[in-house]
Design a protein around this motif. Structure first.
Motif, PDB file in Angstrom:
ATOM      1  N   ARG A 186      49.122  42.058  40.689  1.00 35.25           N
ATOM      2  CA  ARG A 186      50.377  41.353  40.980  1.00 35.25           C
ATOM      3  C   ARG A 186      51.522  42.093  40.294  1.00 35.25           C
ATOM      4  NH1 ARG A 186      50.351  35.508  39.214  1.00 35.25           N
ATOM      5  NH2 ARG A 186      48.961  36.229  37.536  1.00 35.25           N
ATOM      6  N   LEU A 187      52.204  42.930  41.082  1.00 36.05           N
ATOM      7  CA  LEU A 187      53.269  43.769  40.558  1.00 36.05           C
ATOM      8  C   LEU A 187      54.532  43.617  41.394  1.00 36.05           C
ATOM      9  CD1 LEU A 187      51.241  47.094  40.109  1.00 36.05           C
ATOM     10  CD2 LEU A 187      51.652  45.343  38.359  1.00 36.05           C
ATOM     11  N   VAL A 188      55.673  43.762  40.747  1.00 32.93           N
ATOM     12  CA  VAL A 188      56.963  43.938  41.416  1.00 32.93           C
ATOM     13  C   VAL A 188      57.548  45.235  40.893  1.00 32.93           C
ATOM     14  CG1 VAL A 188      59.354  43.122  41.479  1.00 32.93           C
ATOM     15  CG2 VAL A 188      57.488  41.520  41.923  1.00 32.93           C
ATOM     16  N   LEU A 189      58.048  46.081  41.794  1.00 31.78           N
ATOM     17  CA  LEU A 189      58.716  47.309  41.378  1.00 31.78           C
ATOM     18  C   LEU A 189      60.215  47.050  41.304  1.00 31.78           C
ATOM     19  CD1 LEU A 189      56.891  50.093  43.451  1.00 31.78           C
ATOM     20  CD2 LEU A 189      56.200  48.935  41.344  1.00 31.78           C
ATOM     21  N   ALA A 190      60.826  47.450  40.206  1.00 29.87           N
ATOM     22  CA  ALA A 190      62.256  47.204  39.990  1.00 29.87           C
ATOM     23  C   ALA A 190      62.906  48.468  39.465  1.00 29.87           C
ATOM     24  CB  ALA A 190      62.468  46.060  38.992  1.00 29.87           C
ATOM     25  N   ALA A 224      48.890  47.002  48.147  1.00 29.58           N
ATOM     26  CA  ALA A 224      48.670  45.562  48.228  1.00 29.58           C
ATOM     27  C   ALA A 224      49.136  44.852  46.965  1.00 29.58           C
ATOM     28  CB  ALA A 224      47.191  45.282  48.472  1.00 29.58           C
ATOM     29  N   ALA A 225      49.108  45.556  45.839  1.00 32.00           N
ATOM     30  CA  ALA A 225      49.505  44.931  44.569  1.00 32.00           C
ATOM     31  C   ALA A 225      51.007  44.737  44.459  1.00 32.00           C
ATOM     32  CB  ALA A 225      49.006  45.785  43.396  1.00 32.00           C
ATOM     33  N   VAL A 226      51.784  45.540  45.193  1.00 28.83           N
ATOM     34  CA  VAL A 226      53.238  45.457  45.096  1.00 28.83           C
ATOM     35  C   VAL A 226      53.708  44.253  45.916  1.00 28.83           C
ATOM     36  CG1 VAL A 226      55.428  46.617  45.505  1.00 28.83           C
ATOM     37  CG2 VAL A 226      53.439  47.942  44.745  1.00 28.83           C
ATOM     38  N   ARG A 227      54.048  43.178  45.217  1.00 30.31           N
ATOM     39  CA  ARG A 227      54.410  41.923  45.874  1.00 30.31           C
ATOM     40  C   ARG A 227      55.896  41.814  46.175  1.00 30.31           C
ATOM     41  NH1 ARG A 227      50.277  38.147  45.049  1.00 30.31           N
ATOM     42  NH2 ARG A 227      48.360  39.255  44.528  1.00 30.31           N
ATOM     43  N   GLY A 228      56.708  42.677  45.568  1.00 29.72           N
ATOM     44  CA  GLY A 228      58.143  42.581  45.793  1.00 29.72           C
ATOM     45  C   GLY A 228      58.878  43.763  45.194  1.00 29.72           C
ATOM     46  N   LEU A 229      60.151  43.882  45.547  1.00 24.72           N
ATOM     47  CA  LEU A 229      61.028  44.951  45.064  1.00 24.72           C
ATOM     48  C   LEU A 229      62.336  44.347  44.557  1.00 24.72           C
ATOM     49  CD1 LEU A 229      60.680  47.430  48.076  1.00 24.72           C
ATOM     50  CD2 LEU A 229      59.588  47.686  45.839  1.00 24.72           C
ATOM     51  N   LEU A 230      62.822  44.859  43.431  1.00 26.15           N
ATOM     52  CA  LEU A 230      64.159  44.550  42.936  1.00 26.15           C
ATOM     53  C   LEU A 230      64.934  45.860  42.927  1.00 26.15           C
ATOM     54  CD1 LEU A 230      63.369  42.269  39.829  1.00 26.15           C
ATOM     55  CD2 LEU A 230      63.530  41.619  42.242  1.00 26.15           C
ATOM     56  N   LEU A 231      65.878  45.995  43.834  1.00 25.16           N
ATOM     57  CA  LEU A 231      66.571  47.272  44.028  1.00 25.16           C
ATOM     58  C   LEU A 231      68.052  47.094  43.722  1.00 25.16           C
ATOM     59  CD1 LEU A 231      64.876  48.237  47.429  1.00 25.16           C
ATOM     60  CD2 LEU A 231      64.131  48.846  45.106  1.00 25.16           C
ATOM     61  N   TYR A 232      68.486  47.609  42.578  1.00 26.51           N
ATOM     62  CA  TYR A 232      69.865  47.472  42.142  1.00 26.51           C
ATOM     63  C   TYR A 232      70.629  48.783  42.391  1.00 26.51           C
ATOM     64  CZ  TYR A 232      68.413  43.189  39.719  1.00 26.51           C
ATOM     65  OH  TYR A 232      67.929  41.930  39.414  1.00 26.51           O
TER      66      TYR A 232
END
Length: 592
Positions: A186-190, A224-232
């Protein structure tokens, strides 16, 4: 951009500093700058640069960047635990920093954070406060990645390091997640700026070019582990745009020459800049994880973010897009002075928490207060919970706001009643969020336009003229200076512009059958049929019992509210503020 206010630097800024800023920053940009940024610019302009000594130019630039960022990293949330680690990725030992906001949580999900700095400056320390903000507001661990900088490590070294770190976290066999004590599934890339570019491009590497990884077989699990992205405020593939022509200069280090110099240091060969994974705007975006995207209004990279958000929405990807009004590139750093930075970090962290909990993985529905609604209108929710989009009808018009204290409310600001919903048009990218200080002028424009569209010749021209707009702008600006008014007002935003708003308050009628009144709901005509009206209604009142007043002879508005559970409760009146317009009161019980 607002060009109606003076272009001078505020009087609170030291005169010598003000002269330097006026010489650097064009008048139109000075006019558009958010007031929260002037203390930031004054501090930056007044500080004494770090003495370079005998350092080579790039080393001196990195030392100066680190010294300058040290001030902005002071304060912020305290972490329960912060640990330092390394991992082997793309042939290099990569340093990691793990922030845990809460002690005693076994294997929390994680946000993988990638710092900005044009691929040439920045490290774990320069963005530490940002990392801690994301951890504190999400409840997740934050893993910051100290990827290799150019020109010592040119493209694609940093990208490959990031992709391999994500793959190692997601692959139980690597042992990295266990060593860090996080849930690698369970990861989010930011990321901000260059970090946002790395986050989006890493997804493309994992999906489209897994052979770039030392362990290509780990790519499916990592994706599959990347559940979301925060892109600033990242760059996503535009070679030219209006924002790149209009913005950037010595005041923010984002002029055309600055951007070209970064590319020269990053790419050993110019053709490398054409690598497909660096161009999400040209990629097939179907199946991407949900994305929270933030652009700064006065940033040359603004249009990259806006285009990516629109293309995500077109591809069916869940996206929450924000344009930070009056902000410059890198504004996330300035949370000590700019509350806008804290807001978008907190909102992004909450978005990440929802993704990590699984709520944002729903492909065809949107959750509203625990129930599912068809996502038939493309309205994208901001704040702590999504706003619903069940109806293809939208309400325009405005209710009376007599419940506001006269000294603090827009004078007779909401003297109308709800106008008619309209059908047609859809597919616009809209965010619903709580109102903020600075929204007054945008709300006032919607307010006056909504009255004209709702009532036309039924009301005198004075209800729509420039004097009325100025009066409502002043009234709304004063009202939104109050925290309690901001807490009960919501706006719909598209492309950085307010296109609708709604507000609530205590009932004004002694015999009201509910303890809540919907006091306003307006949208611009271009929002008809996009679900904005229902999104605002759901954001404002949720499932609570509520009353409202509506024009008696407005059948479409009454149908709109009927679909939301409202019905006439017998109360009627002739509104003296609207030349005797006949109105009826609608009420509904709490919704299950």
């Amino acid at each position: 951009m607002d060009t109606s206010t003076p272009s001078a630097v505020p009087e609170s800024v030291d005169p010598a500093v003000a002269r330097r800023l006026e010489a650097q920053i064009p008048p139109d940009i000075r006019r558009a700058l958010h007031p929260q940024l002037w203390p930031v610019l004054a501090h930056q302009c007044a500080r004494t640069p770090l003495a370079a000594g005998d350092l080579p130019p790039l080393a001196a630039a990195r030392a100066e960047y680190a010294d300058e960022r040290r001030f902005w990293n002071e304060g912020g949330p305290a972490m329960a635990q912060t640990t330092e680690h390394t991992v082997r990725a793309a042939g290099r030992d990569v340093a990691l920093r793990v922030h845990r906001p809460v002690a005693g949580v076994p294997r929390p999900p994680a946000i993988v954070f990638l710092h900005g700095g044009g691929f040439t400056v920045g490290d774990l320390d320069t963005h530490d406060r940002i990392q801690r903000m994301l951890a504190a507001h999400s409840g997740a661990a934050v893993i910051a990645v100290d990827y290799a900088l150019a020109p010592e490590a040119r493209y694609p070294q940093a990208l490959h390091e990031v992709a391999e770190v994500v793959a190692a976290l997601a692959c139980p066999g690597s042992g990295l997640a266990a060593r860090l004590g996080v849930d690698g599934s369970r990861l989010v890339l930011a990321g901000d700026s260059a970090g946002a570019m790395l986050a989006a491009s890493a997804v493309l590497v994992l999906r489209d070019e897994p052979d770039r990884l030392e362990e290509a077989g780990a790519a499916p699990a990592a994706l599959a582990a990347v559940r979301g992205l925060l892109l600033y405020y990242g760059a996503f593939g535009l070679a030219d745009s209006a924002s790149r022509r209009l913005f950037g200069g010595p005041w923010d280090g984002m002029g055309a020459a600055d951007l070209a110099a970064m590319n020269e240091l990053l790419f050993a060969e110019p053709a490398q800049a054409d690598d497909a994974v660096l161009h999400p705007l040209a990629a097939d975006l179907a199946g991407f994880p949900p994305a929270f995207i933030v652009a700064a209004e006065l940033d040359p990279l603004r249009d990259d973010s806006e285009a990516l958000a629109a293309l995500f929405a077109r591809a069916g990807v869940r996206v929450d897009y924000r344009r930070a009004a009056g902000m410059l590139h890198s504004f996330l750093h300035f949370g000590r002075s700019a509350e806008s930075a804290n807001e978008v970090l907190a909102d992004g962290a909450r978005f990440a928490a929802a993704c990590l909990a699984g709520a944002e993985r729903v492909e065809d529905t949107e959750r509203v207060d625990g129930a599912e609604r068809p996502d038939d209108a493309g309205v994208l929710a901001g704040g702590e919970r999504p706003a619903g989009t069940a109806s293809l009808h939208d309400a325009k018009g405005l209710h009376d706001a007599k419940g506001l204290e006269a000294a603090d409310r827009p004078e007779d600001a909401e003297g109308g009643r709800t106008g008619a919903p309209n059908e047609a048009r859809g597919g616009r990218l809209v965010t619903v969020r709580p109102a903020r200080e600075g929204d007054g002028s945008g709300i006032a424009r919607v307010h006056v336009a909504g009255w004209r569209e709702a009532y036309g010749e039924l009301l005198p021209e004075r209800f729509y003229d420039a004097a009325e707009l100025a009066r409502r702008t002043d009234g709304w600006s004063r009202a939104l200076a109050r925290a309690d008014m901001r807490e009960r007002t919501w706006v719909a935003e598209s492309g950085g512009e307010i296109c609708g708003f709604a507000s609530i308050g205590p009932p004004r009628d002694a015999d009201a059958p509910a303890d809540l009144e919907l006091t306003s709901l307006y949208i611009r005509s271009e929002g008809y049929g996009t679900g904005v009206g229902r999104a605002l209604l759901d954001a404002a009142i949720g499932n609570r019992a509520c009353t409202l007043w509506v024009a008696r002879d407005n059948p479409r508005a009454r149908r709109f509210y009927a679909k939301a559970g409202f019905a006439p409760d017998g109360a009627q009146q002739a509104d003296p503020d609207l030349v005797g317009l006949a109105e009826v009161r609608l009420s509904r019980p709490a919704q299950s």
